[in-house]
Design an enzyme around this catalytic site. Structure first.
Site, short mmCIF file in Angstrom:
data_model
loop_
_atom_site.label_atom_id
_atom_site.label_comp_id
_atom_site.label_asym_id
_atom_site.label_seq_id
_atom_site.Cartn_x
_atom_site.Cartn_y
_atom_site.Cartn_z
CG ASN B 78 49.02 42.64 39.39
OD1 ASN B 78 50.19 42.69 39.00
ND2 ASN B 78 48.54 41.66 40.11
CG ASN B 136 45.61 31.54 37.74
OD1 ASN B 136 44.78 31.92 36.91
ND2 ASN B 136 46.52 32.32 38.28
CB CYS B 139 46.46 34.90 35.29
SG CYS B 139 47.63 36.28 35.23
CB THR B 204 42.44 40.95 37.73
OG1 THR B 204 43.22 40.18 36.83
CG2 THR B 204 43.06 40.93 39.10
CB CYS B 349 25.28 71.88 50.38
SG CYS B 349 24.57 70.25 50.08
CB CYS B 380 8.96 63.28 43.83
SG CYS B 380 10.08 62.10 44.63
#
Lengths: 408, 415
Positions: B78, B136, B139, B204, B349, B380
């Site tokens: 964004n 804020n 940003c 973000t 599979c 393992c």
């Protein structure tokens, strides 16, 4: 017109990713093991999953020169999809659909994947330009042979061109597949019948090897209908529909006799050509049907009336009488047109070949010195994917016999 | 339909449920916030309001998504900055929202370029009727380096601006932190020292999500160029949870009030944030993709979870998982857990075989004919990669075994 429009919608970039994401990307994948032509679906679906669409197209095309055709007409439920592990969760991956997306992409991207090998100075004649003949040509060209294809009709492709209806296999797709092969260097001699225009002896003289790539393209009939003016064979009807782009004069009431995939094609074609009443009477009962489940369901969905278990016993012009094979029941159907889809046979006239039930009586591909067979007259399934398999195998066998570029 | 009390008090403000819109394009005007309240969101953090003198000028286009297979929006990039409406319009919207929705929580997000801006904005939003302020400080795509994540990465500035806000307003205040630092604790502590009452995180993550391979430029392309900007959505959830855990694990911050943000789409995501110490949660990306209606399933799902847990007050879930996160060196390394393969469920599979060979310890063996896996316990190590790749859940935790020479009772291990 519904006949001219491809029936199955194609995937988009996002929906093909959805389908590819369903694939479990198996180890030693059963789908690939079950493709007669070794098209290797596990490999090309993995390429799609990792967004390598060009690589996916290479896998398909290098393994199967009829890739875009098989994508549309292969009865995948009998081959790759029968092996699909995903069935253990819900239903198999739509392998044909993904293959169609990839081969469409290949065409749009104008990819040129197949290339002629270094010329080895030898020439092979192929008789018949159906899927087997075409695949044989591609494999031989890759191995360095010069190839001429002899086709008795005006167009190449055999049953692909003259038989499979447009809505299942568009003519454009077949023409494009053939163009790839002529672009590689195969020369197609049209309107040339062996035994009439050129003899086997001449072919043997002019070429190091001759491949008889013959299918079963002649319609069988039933004695009841000899000389009946309302009767047409499925082979004739399907070819006319395709050559005339569906522009045929048809009555409102047509009777189809037969229960294989060809009968389903005929009945569905009639419906897509807006024939009101299409009745298909079938010798087999539903539980022993020859047509693939997919074709049968498609035909029923088009509104064809299918009556199973009846055999025709009398035909009087438009009026056909049937009797049930097991119960005491009689059926009279009057129709303005009757199409017989009761099987096809091979025509090997002039080829010097003995056939037993439309097949050569031997396994493998060599019929005589210099002479090889492939196509539906060779043993095995009568499907396009098997034709591709036989095309690859006969070419490999010829190369072993003739030596090719092995001493380079 | 289940009905449980989802209300919670956070920084002295009562929320009827913990789900809030985060400060972003999803809470950009009166009409949007009204619809969000009507749909059932407990609170709205109105899109960040900046000072009058700072002009917002956005690029077009401004978003991009990271996709995987057929899944879009795995992550979201964004480039939009703070509110582009005028200060007067934003304040009028706040006022109208508070008047019409007196019982819903209205949080004003603000961002200044200097101390005076912060003081002024704090005063203005309080006067407009906000219940709470979010600063804020984080940003990552501002066109000024005096704003956004450049400030949040600097603890001294955090402290100074928090103090400025507190001078301008007595409202409860949370400082919104950037994840674009190696350690969030100093910035959080500085904000608290400056007067912040709680922390909102994460904003973000700086990103380049995709490139246009033909034009050789990041996406989205703005007249041939692109820019680093904030990344959000499901893909950042693990990063957000990590920062929140680190804050709550820091000395003195064990009871830090947190509003959790980062990739929340489902009630399960929200519950994870709550269990790691968030009292409220904030959502944007999932709303941009699916709309405000997603709150219905988040609320209903969280109610069912509370019922399953036998909890009547959401507060009782806050931070329950913090003490179960330890430094790596303190984990019990004395045992291993072998996979248990249910061959009735196995569909053959071979993915476990491939992953064990190529990505683990070559312990999974494969029977070509039967198409069945078999675990060789000598090789393992109990990593359980096989269980994670199995598409049908045929592999689960099996036998627990102490490593050679280690003391302990396998049956007592909590696996």
């Amino acid at each position: 017109m519904k006949y001219m429009k491809e029936a199955e919608p194609s995937y988009t970039l996002s929906t093909v990713m959805e389908e590819a994401a369903r694939c479990l990307l198996c180890h030693d994948a059963p789908c690939s093991k079950m493709c007669p032509a070794k098209t290797d679906p596990a490999r090309f679906i993995r390429s799609v999953r990792f967004r390598n669409f060009k690589g996916a197209a290479e896998t398909i095309r290098e393994n199967n020169a009829m890739g875009a055709i098989c994508a549309r007409v292969c009865p995948t439920e009998r081959y790759c999809e029968l092996g699909c592990t995903r069935s253990g969760i819900d239903k198999p991956i739509d392998i044909g659909g993904i293959q169609r997306f990839v081969t469409d992409f290949e065409q749009q991207a104008q990819m040129d994947i197949l290339h002629k090998g270094k010329p080895n100075g030898m020439k092979v004649a192929i008789v018949g330009s159906g899927p087997s003949g075409l695949q044989t040509a591609v494999t031989l060209l890759e191995l360095g042979y010069a190839v001429d294809i002899y086709e008795k009709n005006a167009k190449a492709g055999g049953y692909l061109t003259y038989g499979i209806p447009e809505y299942r296999l568009p003519t454009d797709i077949v023409d494009f597949e053939i163009k790839r092969i002529t672009n590689m260097g195969a020369e197609i001699k049209y309107n040339t019948t062996i035994g009439e225009d050129i003899t086997m002896a001449q072919l043997k003289q002019n070429y190091q090897a001759v491949v008889l790539a013959i299918g079963s393209r002649e319609a069988k009939s039933l004695p009841l209908f000899e000389g009946n003016p309302y009767m047409e064979t499925a082979v004739s009807f399907l070819a006319r529909a395709k050559m005339h782009h569906g522009q045929l004069e048809l009555p409102d009431n047509v009777l189809v006799i037969g229960g294989g995939d060809v009968a389903m094609d005929v009945a569905t074609t009639l419906k897509r050509l807006d024939v009101k009443h299409v009745t298909d009477v079938v010798y087999e009962e539903f539980n022993e049907f020859k047509a693939s489940q997919k074709e049968l369901l498609g035909t029923q969905a088009h509104g064809v009336t299918i009556i199973d278990g009846y055999v025709p016993t009398a035909a009087d012009g438009k009026k056909v009488t049937f009797k049930h094979r097991h119960i005491d029941s009689q059926l009279v159907i009057e129709a303005d047109k009757i199409i017989l889809a009761v099987g096809q046979k091979a025509n090997a006239a002039g080829l010097g070949l003995q056939l037993n039930h439309d097949e050569v009586p031997f396994t493998g591909y060599q019929a005589a010195p210099q002479v090889f067979v492939t196509g539906d007259i060779a043993q095995g399934d009568k499907t396009v994917v098997w034709s591709v398999k036989r095309g690859k195998e006969v070419a490999t066998e010829i190369d072993q016999v003739l030596g090719g570029n092995q001493h380079d | 339909m289940i009905n449980k009390d989802l209300s919670i008090d956070f920084l002295g403000v009562h929320f009827d449920n913990p789900f809030c819109l985060s400060s972003s394009p999803v809470g950009n005007c009166y009409e949007m916030c009204k619809k969000a309240y009507d749909t059932g969101w407990g609170g709205v953090v109105f899109k960040t309001i900046g000072p009058k003198h700072f002009e917002i000028d956005e690029v077009s286009p401004r978003f991009d998504t990271l996709d995987k297979e057929d899944t879009s929006f795995v992550g979201f990039k964004n480039m939009e900055q703070i509110a582009e409406h005028s200060l007067e319009e934003n304040l009028a919207d706040l006022k109208r929202l508070k008047t019409e929705y007196p019982n819903k929580v209205l949080i004003a997000s603000i961002m200044g370029t200097n101390e005076q801006d912060w003081v002024d904005l704090a005063q203005l939003v309080e006067a407009a009727g906000a219940d709470m302020i979010e600063m804020n400080l984080s940003c990552p795509q501002m066109t000024s380096h005096a704003m956004g994540s450049d400030v949040g990465a600097n603890p001294e500035l955090c402290k100074k601006y928090c103090a400025a806000v507190k001078r301008g307003s007595s409202l409860p205040m949370m400082a919104k932190m950037t994840p674009n630092i190696t350690n969030m604790v100093p910035a959080a502590q500085a904000s608290l020292a400056g007067g912040a009452d709680g922390i909102a995180t994460i904003n973000t993550v700086k990103s380049v999500a995709n490139l246009d391979l033909k034009r050789k430029v990041g996406l989205p392309v703005i007249n041939g160029k692109s820019s680093i900007s904030g990344y959000s959505g499901k893909a950042v959830k693990p990063i957000a949870l990590r920062f929140i855990q680190e804050l709550r694990a820091a000395k003195g911050l064990e009871h830090l009030p947190i509003s959790g943000i980062g990739g929340i789409e489902t009630w399960e995501d929200a519950a994870e944030f709550i269990l790691l110490g968030s009292s409220t949660v904030q959502v944007t990306t999932a709303v941009m993709q699916y709309g405000y209606r997603i709150v219905e399933d988040m609320k209903n799902g969280l109610m069912h979870y509370m019922a399953e847990q036998g909890v009547d007050h959401l507060q009782d879930l806050v931070g329950l998982a913090n003490h179960n996160m330890l430094p790596a060196e303190e984990l019990d390394r004395s045992y291993k857990v072998y996979p248990k393969i249910d061959l009735d469920k196995c569909i053959g599979c071979g993915r476990c075989y491939i992953s064990c060979f190529d990505g683990a310890h070559q312990a999974m063996e494969w029977d070509d004919d039967k198409r069945q896996p078999f675990c060789n316990q000598d090789k393992c190590v109990g990593c359980q990669l096989c269980a994670l790749v199995c598409p049908v859940g045929a592999i689960t935790y099996g036998k627990v075994e102490m490593k050679p020479g280690r003391q302990g009772v396998p049956a007592e291990k909590v696996i």
